[in-house]
Design an enzyme around this catalytic site. Structure first.
Site, short mmCIF file in Angstrom:
data_model
loop_
_atom_site.label_atom_id
_atom_site.label_comp_id
_atom_site.label_asym_id
_atom_site.label_seq_id
_atom_site.Cartn_x
_atom_site.Cartn_y
_atom_site.Cartn_z
N GLU A 244 6.07 -9.08 -43.81
CA GLU A 244 6.15 -8.69 -42.40
C GLU A 244 7.03 -9.67 -41.66
O GLU A 244 7.17 -10.82 -42.07
CB GLU A 244 4.75 -8.68 -41.76
CG GLU A 244 3.76 -7.75 -42.44
CD GLU A 244 2.33 -7.97 -41.97
OE1 GLU A 244 1.44 -7.27 -42.46
OE2 GLU A 244 2.12 -8.87 -41.12
N LYS A 246 8.15 -12.48 -39.19
CA LYS A 246 7.50 -13.60 -38.51
C LYS A 246 8.15 -13.73 -37.14
O LYS A 246 9.32 -14.08 -37.03
CB LYS A 246 7.65 -14.90 -39.29
CG LYS A 246 6.86 -16.03 -38.67
CD LYS A 246 7.00 -17.34 -39.42
CE LYS A 246 6.00 -18.35 -38.88
NZ LYS A 246 6.01 -18.50 -37.42
N ARG A 251 0.65 -15.47 -30.56
CA ARG A 251 -0.42 -14.68 -31.15
C ARG A 251 -1.35 -14.18 -30.05
O ARG A 251 -1.58 -14.85 -29.04
CB ARG A 251 -1.23 -15.52 -32.14
CG ARG A 251 -0.56 -15.78 -33.46
CD ARG A 251 -0.59 -14.61 -34.41
NE ARG A 251 -1.89 -14.33 -35.00
CZ ARG A 251 -2.39 -14.96 -36.07
NH1 ARG A 251 -1.72 -15.94 -36.64
NH2 ARG A 251 -3.57 -14.61 -36.56
N ARG A 266 -4.01 -17.51 -28.72
CA ARG A 266 -4.33 -18.19 -29.97
C ARG A 266 -5.45 -19.22 -29.78
O ARG A 266 -6.24 -19.48 -30.68
CB ARG A 266 -3.08 -18.87 -30.52
CG ARG A 266 -3.30 -19.55 -31.86
CD ARG A 266 -1.99 -19.98 -32.46
NE ARG A 266 -2.18 -20.48 -33.81
CZ ARG A 266 -1.32 -20.36 -34.78
NH1 ARG A 266 -0.19 -19.72 -34.57
NH2 ARG A 266 -1.55 -20.85 -35.97
N GLU A 295 1.17 -10.32 -32.41
CA GLU A 295 2.02 -11.31 -31.75
C GLU A 295 2.87 -10.60 -30.71
O GLU A 295 3.43 -9.53 -30.97
CB GLU A 295 2.92 -12.01 -32.78
CG GLU A 295 3.70 -13.16 -32.21
CD GLU A 295 3.65 -14.40 -33.09
OE1 GLU A 295 4.39 -15.34 -32.79
OE2 GLU A 295 2.86 -14.43 -34.05
N PHE A 334 -0.40 -6.48 -36.35
CA PHE A 334 -0.32 -6.49 -37.81
C PHE A 334 -1.68 -6.51 -38.50
O PHE A 334 -1.74 -6.51 -39.73
CB PHE A 334 0.54 -7.65 -38.31
CG PHE A 334 0.29 -8.98 -37.65
CD1 PHE A 334 -0.86 -9.70 -37.91
CD2 PHE A 334 1.21 -9.50 -36.76
CE1 PHE A 334 -1.09 -10.92 -37.31
CE2 PHE A 334 1.00 -10.72 -36.15
CZ PHE A 334 -0.16 -11.44 -36.43
N ARG A 405 -6.50 -21.53 -43.26
CA ARG A 405 -5.09 -21.64 -43.62
C ARG A 405 -5.03 -21.74 -45.14
O ARG A 405 -5.18 -22.82 -45.72
CB ARG A 405 -4.46 -22.88 -42.98
CG ARG A 405 -2.95 -22.97 -43.13
CD ARG A 405 -2.42 -24.32 -42.66
NE ARG A 405 -2.70 -24.58 -41.27
CZ ARG A 405 -1.95 -24.17 -40.26
NH1 ARG A 405 -0.86 -23.48 -40.50
NH2 ARG A 405 -2.27 -24.45 -39.01
N LYS A 411 4.31 -18.38 -44.95
CA LYS A 411 5.43 -18.18 -44.02
C LYS A 411 6.73 -18.67 -44.66
O LYS A 411 6.77 -19.70 -45.33
CB LYS A 411 5.18 -18.90 -42.69
CG LYS A 411 4.82 -20.37 -42.80
CD LYS A 411 4.38 -20.92 -41.45
CE LYS A 411 3.88 -22.35 -41.56
NZ LYS A 411 3.38 -22.87 -40.26
#
Length: 550
Positions: A244, A246, A251, A266, A295, A334, A405, A411
């Site tokens: 997707e 970035k 966010r 965020r 986002e 997303f 994470r 990313k």
């Protein structure tokens, strides 16, 4: 539970270096607490007054607290600051100052844990022109009943920096041990509720109460995060992967139930009032009750604008209509976390994507699923050509892991490596920058503690230094020569050329050629890089160097 007992527990925890010993101590305390005390204890032992999903703040800055401390200790505010500079810790300074004051002058009644919590919540609710005066008087009353040791932890809690090293993972494992429930159940409940205090209450009831936990609309959950990686490694490990764009935006989490909708940043702050256009766009795109992750980007002449353009809209509190006309914002969704009463986070990405496409008619971020490296690389170059940062690579079978994470989201960007780090100190500048901070000490996080990692002195414009100075000048808690220490609040995105092993900083690493990239005030201290992830980066860097030499 008396607040003195809480303070003594904190003192013991502060003296413990081993995580397992911390877990053991907390797990022995939890079963002794009443249903009312349990959520309060669990939040406060992490240095939090409110649930993690709440953006509510106590609203007590260092200067107000210094004034209240000075009044109780019978000294001037400047003498309080001098004492803090000597100790390097506001908690220790308050303990010393209250200990020096005659006991008979201000001890009135024992503080109760729940009462302290209620008074702190009441302080946060104080608003209006006279609110600062009312807050000051309320803080004086609390400190007036505090023994010196209680004062140490009260002061730290008021500045939301307890500094005893109790992280979310330790609390999770302590709950599991205390109430004999599976830690995976506790973790899942914490992800869905985003409130460790409420999860502790449910854990005491039993595993079935934890299993029944669902995401709640208008109680935002933390957003899933990504780490760095490569297209080749992801394809080798997973085969087909989802790519997707970035986006260089901010966010958001969109909550809708019936005709009511809210938008969260965020940092889980309610930004509905600043982004009415985004709310209307998303309301028009679905008839379902949903929680969406996405986002928002700023658009001009069909091209995305820099991140700062979006941030200006997120910060906007006044003249919103004019700002809406000046900056066009477009949401890109997303993921879906909740749909018509059903929690989606445990479903694989492929299934969540199907649900998303079935209920949202517009604003769905494009996605390419392929095991062909050339096709993913083309998506990457297309993203760059369209003005975006790069791409996100996601594992199709992966669940949505709030606040995590991990390796399921990667990313890919062409820029230098960057880290999101907390600003904990600074040094005054020289020459034309003598009236602002010239270099900054930044830190990563490790189990609830901030660990110094590097100094950053380059990459700032004069305007950016002025902005950062304005944001930090009222958060100074200690001074020593040209050095100042801050109550942590800001996050910098810092670029670097290489990670190096170093004994100069407590993290054990240093950044080679660190450079300020941008201020990330869309991120909270909980979003900064962990020491474990930095160790992982260092290991991958070493492996890459070895491969290059081979």
């Amino acid at each position: 539970m008396l607040f003195m007992d809480f303070a003594k527990t904190c003192e013991k925890l502060e003296g413990i270096s081993g995580r397992l010993d911390m877990i053991d101590l907390i797990s022995t305390v939890l079963p002794t607490l009443s249903p009312e005390e349990l959520p309060v204890f669990v939040r406060l032992v992490r240095g939090r007054i409110f649930p993690d999903w709440s953006s509510q703040k106590l609203g007590i800055g260092p200067n107000l607290l210094y004034e209240a401390i000075g009044y109780m200790a019978g000294i001037k505010k400047e003498q309080v600051i001098e004492k803090i500079n000597q100790t390097g810790d506001i908690g220790q300074a308050v303990e010393d100052l209250l200990g020096e004051k005659s006991m008979t002058t201000f001890f009135h009644e024992d503080l109760d844990l729940v009462r302290v919590d209620r008074e702190l919540v009441a302080i946060a609710a104080m608003e209006g022109k006279k609110s600062q005066r009312e807050k000051l008087l309320a803080v004086r009353r609390l400190l007036g009943n505090a023994h010196p040791l209680e004062g140490r932890y009260l002061a730290r809690i008021m500045l939301e920096e307890l500094r005893i090293g109790v992280g979310e993972g330790s609390v999770r494992d302590a709950m599991a041990k205390a109430f004999a429930v599976d830690s995976a159940l506790v973790e899942h409940a914490m992800q869905a509720l985003n409130d460790s205090g409420e999860v502790a209450r449910l854990a005491k009831i039993g595993p079935e109460a934890l299993r029944e936990v669902q995401i709640t609309p208008f109680h935002p959950v933390r957003m899933m995060l990504a780490q760095q990686g490569s297209i080749a490694d992801m394809i080798e490990e997973h085969g087909a992967i989802a790519a997707e764009y970035k986006y260089d935006g901010s966010r958001f989490q969109f909550h809708k139930k019936g005709n009511w909708a809210r938008l969260y940043s965020r940092r889980l702050e309610d930004v509905t009032g600043a982004l009415p256009d985004v709310i209307q766009q998303l309301l028009g795109a679905t008839d379902h009750d949903v929680i969406l992750d996405g986002e928002v980007i700023a658009i001009k002449d069909g091209k995305p604008m820099p991140f700062q353009s979006v941030l200006r809209r997120f910060r906007r509190r006044h003249d919103v209509a004019e700002a809406t006309e000046a900056i066009e914002l477009v949401p890109n969704v997303f993921d879906i976390l909740w749909l018509d009463g059903e929690t989606m986070i445990d479903l694989p990405l492929t299934e969540r994507r199907k649900r998303l496409e079935s209920v949202l008619t517009m604003y769905i971020a494009p996605q390419v699923v392929s095991g062909d490296a050339a096709e993913i690389e083309k998506t990457y170059t297309d993203a760059l050509a369209a003005g975006h940062e790069g791409i996100m690579i996601k594992v199709p079978t992966s669940p949505y892991s709030p606040g995590q994470r991990g390796k399921n989201w990667i990313k890919i960007k062409p820029e230098v490596d960057t880290l999101d780090l907390a600003v904990i100190g600074a040094e005054w500048g020289e020459g034309k920058r003598a009236h602002a901070y010239g270099s900054f000490l930044v830190a990563c996080q490790d189990e609830g503690k901030l660990i110094p990692l590097s100094r950053v002195a380059t990459g700032f414009s004069d305007e950016q230094l002025a902005e950062v100075y304005g944001l930090l000048k009222d958060t100074v808690i200690a001074k020593s020569g040209k050095e100042v220490t801050f109550e942590p609040s800001l996050v910098f995105e810092v670029g670097y050329a290489e990670l190096q092993a170093s004994t100069n900083y407590d993290a054990g690493f240093a950044l080679r050629f660190p450079r300020f990239i941008r201020l990330r005030d869309d991120k909270d201290l909980t979003d900064i890089e962990t020491l474990d992830s930095i160790r992982g980066r260092y290991k991958r860097q070493a492996n890459s160097a070895q491969a290059y030499k081979a």
